[in-house]
Design an enzyme around this catalytic site. Structure first.
Site: not given
Ligand code: ATP
Length: 314
Positions: A197, A163-164, A161, A159, A177
């Site tokens: 995505t 955002e990640n 992108k 995934d 992520d």
């Molecule tokens: P999704 O459902 O969108 O895939 P997710 O539940 O897998 O999300 P993550 O993508 O791991 O969750 O985290 C969500 C958001 O939190 C990230 O897009 C980022 O903005 C923030 N985030 C995640 N990890 C970190 C980190 N290590 N430091 C700072 N911000 C973070």
């Protein structure tokens, strides 16, 4: 529920208490060893919070997943896959978030990861539109280098992108992520689930739910295109139409798109996964040399990629 501790003086006092040994600072950490502050992001199954580890005063991002919710949605094993992928990668690469601790209590799972303070590449792209070719090249090289490490550990992200792709204190990339990551051991059962995505998903994932290391390189092609063009490579009025375009590899470069970048993108956005630049036989890691030695990267100094100067964002 865990309490929020927003006042720096309160956090400092709690850190001092923890260090002075009023509570035994040994053994595995638990939720009581962290002072939770602002929410950094929210995902479909989790919340990521900024937190101070009271035993050391160090700041982390803690991903909190609700057990009951995961069970209800049948996603418990996915959460464990995420943890296992992070553990696989925990020997550390500067371009990938590192897992420092993982623990759970009655209600939640907690993943303690590097705090990456400068937000998502997506936010940056939304703000400034597109990147200069120097920046796009630099960030593409960092993704390539991080993928080389990740794939060498048999982890495929699935995934990738903007955002990640988080930006660290020096505005270098850290991939986050691993919620859809998969460990691809040689000879393992093929994974048959659709993940990803719409704008970044590969044709073989759309058509056959097929996972291979190559899906990350399709996404890389989409990301390089987007960083330079300032728009998605594939975008329709709905996810369905977007994916129809992907199946036909139907996209076009805007006028003036850097020629070397164009050549690289064209060699990554190839329908057949084994024919993407550097791909080997199914299940085998990429030939990263083929990617690193592409003319788009000829000015990149791979040895100093993570400690040399960072191009100014503009
Ligand atoms: P999704 O459902 O969108 O895939 P997710 O539940 O897998 O999300 P993550 O993508 O791991 O969750 O985290 C969500 C958001 O939190 C990230 O897009 C980022 O903005 C923030 N985030 C995640 N990890 C970190 C980190 N290590 N430091 C700072 N911000 C973070």
């Amino acid at each position: 529920e865990f309490g929020l501790m927003d006042d720096p003086a309160e956090v400092e006092a709690a850190t001092a208490r923890a260090r002075s040994g009023s509570r035994k600072p040994q053994g595995l950490p638990s939720v009581r060893d962290f002072a939770f502050a602002a929410t950094l992001g929210e995902g479909s199954y989790s919340e990521v919070k900024r937190a101070t580890y009271l035993r050391t005063g160090q700041e982390f991002a803690v991903k909190v997943l609700d057990k009951a919710f995961l069970k209800r949605k049948g996603k418990m094993s996915t959460a464990l896959d995420e943890k296992n992928a992070l553990v696989r990668l925990s020997s550390g690469h500067p371009g990938i978030v590192r897992l420092h601790h993982a623990f759970h209590d009655q209600y939640q799972l907690y993943f303690v990861i590097d705090l990456v303070p400068n937000g998502e590449m997506q936010t940056l792209l939304s703000r400034i539109g597109s990147l200069s070719i120097t920046c796009a090249r630099y960030y593409s090289a960092q993704i390539v280098d991080a993928l080389a490490f990740m794939h060498a550990k048999n982890v495929v992200h699935r995934d990738l992108k903007p955002e990640n792709l988080l930006l660290d204190e020096n505005f270098r990339i850290k991939i986050c992520d691993f919620g859809t990551a998969k460990i691809l051991e040689p000879g393992a059962e093929p994974d048959q689930t659709f993940v990803g995505t719409a704008q970044y998903v590969s044709p073989e994932m759309i058509q056959k739910n097929e996972t291979s290391f190559s899906v990350d390189f399709w996404a890389l092609g989409c990301i390089i295109y987007q960083m330079i063009a300032g728009r998605f490579a594939f975008q329709g009025l709905s996810a369905y139409i977007t994916m129809e375009k992907i199946k036909k590899v139907e996209y076009a470069f805007p006028e003036g798109f850097d020629e070397e970048a164009k050549d690289l993108v064209q060699k990554l956005l190839v329908r057949e996964p084994t024919e993407r630049l550097g791909a080997g036989a199914p299940g085998t890691p990429y030939d990263m040399h083929a990617l690193r030695s592409h003319p788009f990267f000829s000015v990149i100094e791979w040895e100093t990629l993570w400690n040399g100067s960072v191009p100014r964002l503009q």
